[in-house]
Design a protein around this motif. Sequence first.
Motif, short mmCIF file in Angstrom:
data_model
loop_
_atom_site.label_atom_id
_atom_site.label_comp_id
_atom_site.label_asym_id
_atom_site.label_seq_id
_atom_site.Cartn_x
_atom_site.Cartn_y
_atom_site.Cartn_z
N LEU A 157 0.83 -1.20 0.00
CA LEU A 157 0.00 0.00 0.00
C LEU A 157 0.87 1.25 0.00
O LEU A 157 0.60 2.21 -0.73
N VAL A 158 1.93 1.24 0.81
CA VAL A 158 2.86 2.36 0.83
C VAL A 158 3.49 2.56 -0.55
O VAL A 158 3.60 3.68 -1.05
N GLU A 159 3.91 1.48 -1.17
CA GLU A 159 4.48 1.57 -2.52
C GLU A 159 3.48 2.18 -3.49
O GLU A 159 3.83 3.05 -4.31
N PHE A 160 2.23 1.75 -3.41
CA PHE A 160 1.16 2.28 -4.27
C PHE A 160 1.01 3.79 -4.05
O PHE A 160 0.91 4.57 -5.02
N MET A 161 1.02 4.22 -2.79
CA MET A 161 0.90 5.64 -2.49
C MET A 161 2.11 6.42 -3.01
O MET A 161 1.95 7.51 -3.57
N ARG A 183 -9.09 15.90 -4.22
CA ARG A 183 -9.71 14.84 -3.43
C ARG A 183 -10.76 14.08 -4.23
O ARG A 183 -10.90 12.87 -4.09
N ALA A 184 -11.49 14.80 -5.09
CA ALA A 184 -12.49 14.13 -5.93
C ALA A 184 -11.81 13.15 -6.87
O ALA A 184 -12.29 12.03 -7.08
N PHE A 185 -10.68 13.55 -7.45
CA PHE A 185 -9.94 12.68 -8.35
C PHE A 185 -9.43 11.45 -7.60
O PHE A 185 -9.57 10.31 -8.07
N LEU A 186 -8.83 11.67 -6.44
CA LEU A 186 -8.30 10.56 -5.64
C LEU A 186 -9.42 9.64 -5.17
O LEU A 186 -9.27 8.41 -5.16
N ILE A 190 -8.31 6.33 -6.77
CA ILE A 190 -7.45 5.67 -5.78
C ILE A 190 -8.28 4.95 -4.72
O ILE A 190 -7.99 3.79 -4.36
N ALA A 191 -9.32 5.61 -4.22
CA ALA A 191 -10.14 5.03 -3.14
C ALA A 191 -10.72 3.66 -3.50
O ALA A 191 -10.69 2.74 -2.66
N PRO A 192 -11.26 3.45 -4.71
CA PRO A 192 -11.82 2.13 -5.02
C PRO A 192 -10.80 1.00 -4.93
O PRO A 192 -11.13 -0.11 -4.49
#
Length: 203
Positions: A157-161, A183-186, A190-192
């Motif tokens: 997860l850290v790598e992904f971030m 935030r809307a883009f993320l 990213i959130a899903p």
Amino acid sequence: MRRHGWSGNIPVDDEEAVNRILATTRAAIDTHGTVSVSEVAQTLGVTRQTIYRYFPTQETLLSATAVSSVASFLDRLADRLGSITDPTEAVVEGLAYTLEQLPHDRYLSLVLQPGKASAFTAGVTSDLAIGFGRSILERFDVDWAAAGFAEEALNELVEFMLRTLQSFILDPGRPARTGRDLRAFLNSWIAPAVRAHASERTW
């Protein structure tokens, strides 16, 4: 540890020596914006070889100094976002807040902006980069293991971030997204991914 130099004030152990080197490097960066190994050695009353014993290159010295100096950013992160308990929200806010603070924090910029001191110098999967990324996540009140992110999954997860941060830093967009738009883009993209992984691991 060699028992000479240091202007007659010998460190008691290697940890003290490292702390003195980092403090001297930090002071020079605060004053001049940059520093060389020769300057650090001269200020401390040691040879360059002594500095290289602890930090093999100028890049590793700058990297270590930058990472050791981002505490104020991490404290601000904890104050603003530390109450978040949802892993997906933590990732989105961690990314957004880090990107927002980047132009305003000298040492955060040193850690993340491409350059000699960057955590990305050795790649986003380097120990330095992963360690910094984990320090961000650990500021949240999230039970990462219970959320499906045990040790190896949390590193992934850290790598992904970090890969996401690197992409935004290298190309912020035209125009760069900020605030609600960021935030809307993320939250859209990213959130899903985070939510799906958490659901899969906790099923």
